[in-house]
Design an enzyme around this catalytic site. Structure first.
Site, short mmCIF file in Angstrom:
data_model
loop_
_atom_site.label_atom_id
_atom_site.label_comp_id
_atom_site.label_asym_id
_atom_site.label_seq_id
_atom_site.Cartn_x
_atom_site.Cartn_y
_atom_site.Cartn_z
N GLU A 167 0.62 -1.29 0.08
CA GLU A 167 0.12 -0.09 0.00
C GLU A 167 0.74 1.27 -0.01
O GLU A 167 0.65 2.07 0.93
CB GLU A 167 -1.04 -0.13 1.28
CG GLU A 167 -1.89 -1.17 0.97
CD GLU A 167 -3.07 -1.21 1.92
OE1 GLU A 167 -2.77 -0.94 3.39
OE2 GLU A 167 -4.34 -1.74 1.66
N GLU B 19 -3.88 -10.51 0.08
CA GLU B 19 -4.92 -10.57 1.44
C GLU B 19 -6.14 -10.89 0.76
O GLU B 19 -6.62 -10.36 -0.20
CB GLU B 19 -4.79 -9.14 2.13
CG GLU B 19 -3.56 -8.79 2.36
CD GLU B 19 -3.18 -7.29 2.77
OE1 GLU B 19 -4.46 -6.62 3.43
OE2 GLU B 19 -2.26 -6.55 2.97
C1 GAL Z 1 -4.92 -3.89 3.94
C2 GAL Z 1 -3.74 -3.69 4.46
C3 GAL Z 1 -3.40 -4.41 5.96
C4 GAL Z 1 -4.59 -4.28 6.68
C5 GAL Z 1 -5.72 -4.82 6.13
C6 GAL Z 1 -7.05 -4.63 6.85
O1 GAL Z 1 -5.32 -3.08 3.08
O2 GAL Z 1 -2.70 -4.12 3.45
O3 GAL Z 1 -2.06 -4.11 6.36
O4 GAL Z 1 -4.55 -2.97 7.15
O5 GAL Z 1 -6.02 -3.89 4.99
O6 GAL Z 1 -6.86 -4.95 8.31
#
Ligand code: GAL
Length: 991
Positions: free
Chosen positions: A423, A502
């Site tokens: 990010e 993620e």
């Molecule tokens: C993503 C980010 C993580 C965390 C997650 C939400 O956007 O990369 O570090 O913030 O969202 O918990």
């Protein structure tokens, strides 16, 4: 001594005097001394205090002591400030590269001994493995240098400043610096020297660095050595005793690749490592190599020629007492736990972990995406204006970070992908990092999710794409638009392997839909799985003023700006307890698939490359959850990607009980991470004969009723239940509310699978608007017959015209008490409902209801879109253990598809409840809790729940799914609970 604090802390490239190039973290026999331990410490509120403390003779006797490694905000009970949690937000004004004058600054000092014989060393090096965020070093009063890059290693040449005997090292650490703008990860801000400090004697003729690049191809291994040493250090010898290799290179020019026959490959499943030493006359380095080749062929990501499916976790370094300070024993247990839950991959979100972690990953077996320490997410809120990622002033800082990352960890076979960071928007500095990696390491691809259009990365990566969108990414020929891509960019992205860096945000109770994501991976080979967000909660253990311990999240330390409990989104609670979602995950990704077919079962091996010779298969038969038979199953050894058909055991089926066959695949022998017999995969087959549901008895002679009434074990006063089997009971009352989960509270825009009208508003908000948490009742009628009682009530909320009619019919069937509740919504309900259920209150009296035994799904809680870990069986639990201690209290404890339930008090049976399926064959679930949803919804932490004098039993005809909307998609339509008419039918007997 002069001080120039503001200029220095605002420097985008404050690296002065640190050794370049960075090198591997090696296990060398060169002499070294750990400087971990107690240091003298002083905290100042600004960066502008004089630097006189660095002088050799400075008197620090009035200072405190602090352990190194540690974070000062986790030491001294608040004397040194408190942790701050933010996700995207910067906890200081956005004024890059400047930071406020209010800049907590920790000064550290300690003495250390340098042995006399170190004077023969070529160099003495002082190494810092992690300091947050900017630091400056002095030895014996000499200024040595400065560095930033909190989760990266920095080495300094201190040869000319040290002397045999006593020496003094002084370190100044600033919490905030220009680097803070590029370390804006979603985690606690935890300043201090939090990793090891070591002083090392580099021998004359030693090995400065070594990189053994390995490959594997058809039983043959390759080792290509890169040795960084002075010409005079040669000859260099590489020994691999297990394969009888002893290779001597007389000069640097002689170093050449080695071909090794008959090696076993390294994989996450079979992490075969070979001990190697690389030595000169002066120094020997011990390494463990694994032979594997990483490659991208078309849209496939392959290791040793075979497609990899990541069943991964995003792993932060976080511990409730130590913060990011590494503890090897805890980390090893954590990784072993991952293995026990069928996890095969780790993304080191969002920075390199302690270097030892990668040794453990090599040894236990994980595919690792190693991520650089880089995130500038806070600029996202400014439309990326001023983002360092696209500003030439930051180019060197970016390159420094990626060089330190790759160089430190390049020897690990577990690392199969490098990630530039997280990010940080997009821009030329990221492209420059990628170019540097490509030039330095041709053996591993580059990942960075923020490169949406695929301009400089090798794999296509996304976070939180919905099931639908993920499917469209995987589908050949699909032209559905991809995030931030033109059609041509989208086409380019579809030529690459795809992974979800993620997905499945595991905040609170949830996520749902793990199985839907997993199904896609098996349908579309371009999809290579992904990494759950995230492995564990980041709670910090602290206490309330009255001494009650609890796990703190954002805001609990009085932060000015914070992001609440968004840091509590792990599959493991802060105290290492696996949540039900981790069990769900284990079941969903199990590497053995069972497909029942008549009298046979097809057993498929879904692994990357390991066969099934490490597994044993056990079966058992249960009648209504009671074991009647069990045995071992003969299963041939099935190679990865293959399957075998095996006859099912002949089992005893009975007419008056449900008959379930369960098959477990278990470890045949102990491994480094689990005992023999550990269950890897499970499947169940329902062999029950069909049994008719007894018809509802029709009553006809209803007449108005009041006063008291006894029906078997039930006593009523004016139509209301007052006791069952002699103990006080109130209810049933309609319950449509559940204490909102974090996903229920989520208001992300991504509702494409559900109702677009809900966009931007959370379900919980809509429930509160409709008053589901504050329903009131108006009795419409009470009627009775000789052995039945019927009440009709209208349930609705203040200022709402919407209602639900609830008809409850109690009747005696033989000597059993039956309750049938018809729940009938009025027209006009627009939102989903959290649940459709009824609640009974059981005040404690002399014998509190404190446990349950049941036949149904268990042992853990389950919800419509998270039910794969639940199996049909007979279970028991204390009322306490029926609920999960989510960091912020919320809905918990629902057990689905209940057949029989016994409420117990100190082990004695109190009441027995049997359920009937409705006309669609659906059975209710139950929850037994010491608190009502309304009470739970009021509590921010477990300690805020009020003392309870009542146990509450909920019987739910249905529950809404969980979804992942705290950060990601809402509940899939199939599992969303729309208002609808439902029937609950129970038989209740005395215990
Ligand atoms: C993503 C980010 C993580 C965390 C997650 C939400 O956007 O990369 O570090 O913030 O969202 O918990």
């Amino acid at each position: 001594m002069p001080s120039q604090p503001s200029a220095y802390v605002s420097d985008t490239a404050p690296e002065r005097g640190a050794l370049r190039p960075a090198r591997s973290w090696l296990h060398s026999d060169a002499p070294s001394r750990s400087l971990n331990g107690l240091w003298r410490f002083r905290l100042s509120p600004t960066a502008s205090v004089a630097e006189d403390f660095a002088a050799e003779g400075f008197d620090d006797s009035g200072w405190d002591h602090i352990p190194v490694p540690s974070h000062w905000v986790l030491q001294g009970d608040g004397a040194y400030g408190r942790p701050i949690y933010t996700n995207v937000q910067f906890p200081f004004p956005i004024d890059p590269p400047h930071v406020p004058d209010e800049n907590p600054t920790g000064d550290y000092r300690r003495h250390f001994e340098v042995p006399a014989d170190w004077s023969e060393a070529e160099r003495v090096v002082l190494r810092f493995d992690g300091v947050e965020s900017l630091f400056k070093v002095w030895v014996n009063g000499d200024e040595i240098g400065s560095a930033s890059g909190s989760r990266l290693a920095h080495e300094f040449d201190v040869t000319s400043s040290v002397r045999p005997g006593d020496n003094v090292v002084a370190v100044r650490v600033h919490q905030w610096s220009a680097a803070s703008y590029v370390e804006d990860q979603d985690q606690w801000w935890l300043p201090g020297i939090f990793r090891d400090v070591t002083v090392i004697a580099r021998p004359v003729g030693g090995i400065e660095d070594v990189w053994l690049r390995t490959g594997f191809d058809n039983g043959r291994g390759q080792v290509e050595a890169e040795i960084t040493a002075d010409a005079a250090a040669f000859p260099v010898t590489l020994r691999l005793p297990e394969l009888g290799i002893e290779q001597v290179w007389a000069t640097a020019a002689d170093v050449a690749p080695l071909e090794v026959d008959d090696v076993e490959p390294w994989s996450a499943e079979q992490p075969r490592l070979y001990d190697v030493t690389v030595s000169t006359a002066a120094e020997s380095i011990a390494m463990r190599v694994g032979f594997r080749t990483v490659e991208i062929r078309g849209d496939r990501f392959l290791v040793n020629g075979r497609r990899v499916v990541f069943h991964g976790m995003n792993r932060h370094e976080t511990h409730p007492e130590r913060g990011r300070v590494f503890d090897e024993e805890h980390a090893r247990e954590d990784l072993a736990r991952m293995k026990r839950f069928n996890v095969n991959a780790i993304r080191t979100s969002h920075y390199p972990p302690h270097p030892r972690l990668l040794d453990l990953a090599d040894e236990l077996g994980f595919w690792v995406i190693l991520e650089c320490d880089l995130e500038t997410h806070g600029f996202g809120d400014l439309d990326w204006v001023g983002n360092p990622s696209d500003d030439p002033a930051w180019r060197e800082a970016y390159l420094d970070r990626i060089r330190r990352t790759v160089e430190r960890d390049k020897n690990h076979p577990s690392i199969v992908i490098w990630s530039l960071g997280n990010e940080a928007g997009t821009g030329s500095n990221l492209a420059a990092m990628s170019a540097w990696v490509h030039a330095r390491d041709t053996g591993r691809p580059v990942h960075y999710e923020g490169d949406h259009a695929g301009e400089y990365t090798d794999v296509y990566s996304r976070m939180y794409s919905s099931v639908l969108e993920t499917e469209q990414i995987g589908t050949d020929g699909s032209r559905a638009p991809l995030l931030n891509c033109t059609p041509a960019q989208g086409a380019r992205q579809r030529t690459k392997p795809f992974l979800l860096c993620e997905y499945a945000h595991a905040m609170g109770n949830g996520p749902g839909a793990l199985d839907q994501y997993e199904a896609l991976v098996h349908e579309h080979p371009r999809l290579h799985g992904g990494f759950i967000w995230e492995w564990r909660d980041h709670g910090i253990l602290t206490t309330t003023p009255d001494g009650t311990p609890f796990y703190a999240y954002g805001g609990d330390f009085g932060e000015v700006v914070h992001d609440g409990n968004f840091v509590m989104d792990g599959m493991l609670l802060s105290n290492d307890v696996p949540t039900p979602s981790l069990h769900e995950y284990k079941a969903v990704v199990q590497p053995v698939r069972f497909t029942f077919d008549g009298d046979e079962v097809a057993i498929a091996n879904l692994r990357h490359s390991a066969d099934m010779s490490d597994l044993r298969f056990r079966w058992r038969v249960e009648h209504d959850g009671t074991l009647v038979e069990s045995g071992d199953m003969e299963v041939p050894v099935v190679a990865a990607g293959e399957s075998a058909r095996v006859p099912l055991p002949r089992i005893a089926v009975t007419q008056d009980a449900e008959t379930w066959l369960t098959i477990d695949a278990v470890l045949a022998a102990e491994t480094a991470w689990a005992h023999a017999g550990h269950v890897i995969a499970t499947a169940q087959l329902d062999r029950s004969p069909r049994r008719p549901v007894p018809a509802v008895r029709r009553e006809t002679d209803w007449r108005r009723s009041d006063g008291t009434l006894t029906l078997g074990i039930a006593e009523f006063v004016d139509g209301s239940l007052v006791s069952l089997a002699g103990r006080a009971v109130a209810g049933p009352r309609l319950e449509l509310f559940r204490a909102p989960t974090d996903n229920d509270e989520g208001a992300t825009q991504e509702v494409e699978e559900s109702d677009a009208s809900l966009s931007g508003v959370s379900n919980a908000e809509l429930w509160r608007r409709d008053g589901l948490d504050r329903l009131t009742t108006r009795r419409l009628s009470v009627e009775r017959t000789a052995d039945a009682l019927r009440t009709i009530a209208k349930v609705s909320a203040a200022n709402s015209a919407l209602s639900v009619i609830v008809e409850s019919v109690w009747s005696l069937v033989g000597d059993e008490l039956e309750l049938r509740v018809e729940i009938e919504p009025s027209r006009g309900w627009l939102t989903v409902w959290p649940r459709i259920g009824i609640r009974f209150d059981l005040p404690d009296g002399a014998a509190p209801v404190d446990g349950a035994e049941w036949f149904g799904l268990g042992p853990l809680e389950s919800y419509p879109d998270s039910i794969r870990a639940a199996r049909t069986g007979r279970f028991s639990s204390s009322i306490r253990d029926l609920s999960v201690d989510y960091a912020r209290p919320q809905e918990t404890g629902h057990r689905s598809q209940l057949r029989q339930l016994t409420l117990t008090s100190a082990g004695a049976e109190v009441l027995r409840i049997e359920t009937f399926p409705d006309t669609h064959g659906r059975r209710p679930g139950f929850t037994l809790s010491r608190h009502t949803p309304q009470q739970i919804a009021q509590a921010g932490h477990p300690f805020e729940l009020p003392d309870s004098t009542t146990s509450h039993l909920f019987v739910d005809a249905a529950q809404h799914g969980l979804g992942s909307r705290a950060c990601g998609p809402d509940v899939w339509p199939e599992f969303a609970l729309r208002p609808e008419a439902r029937t609950i039918r129970l038989r209740i007997t005395a215990g």
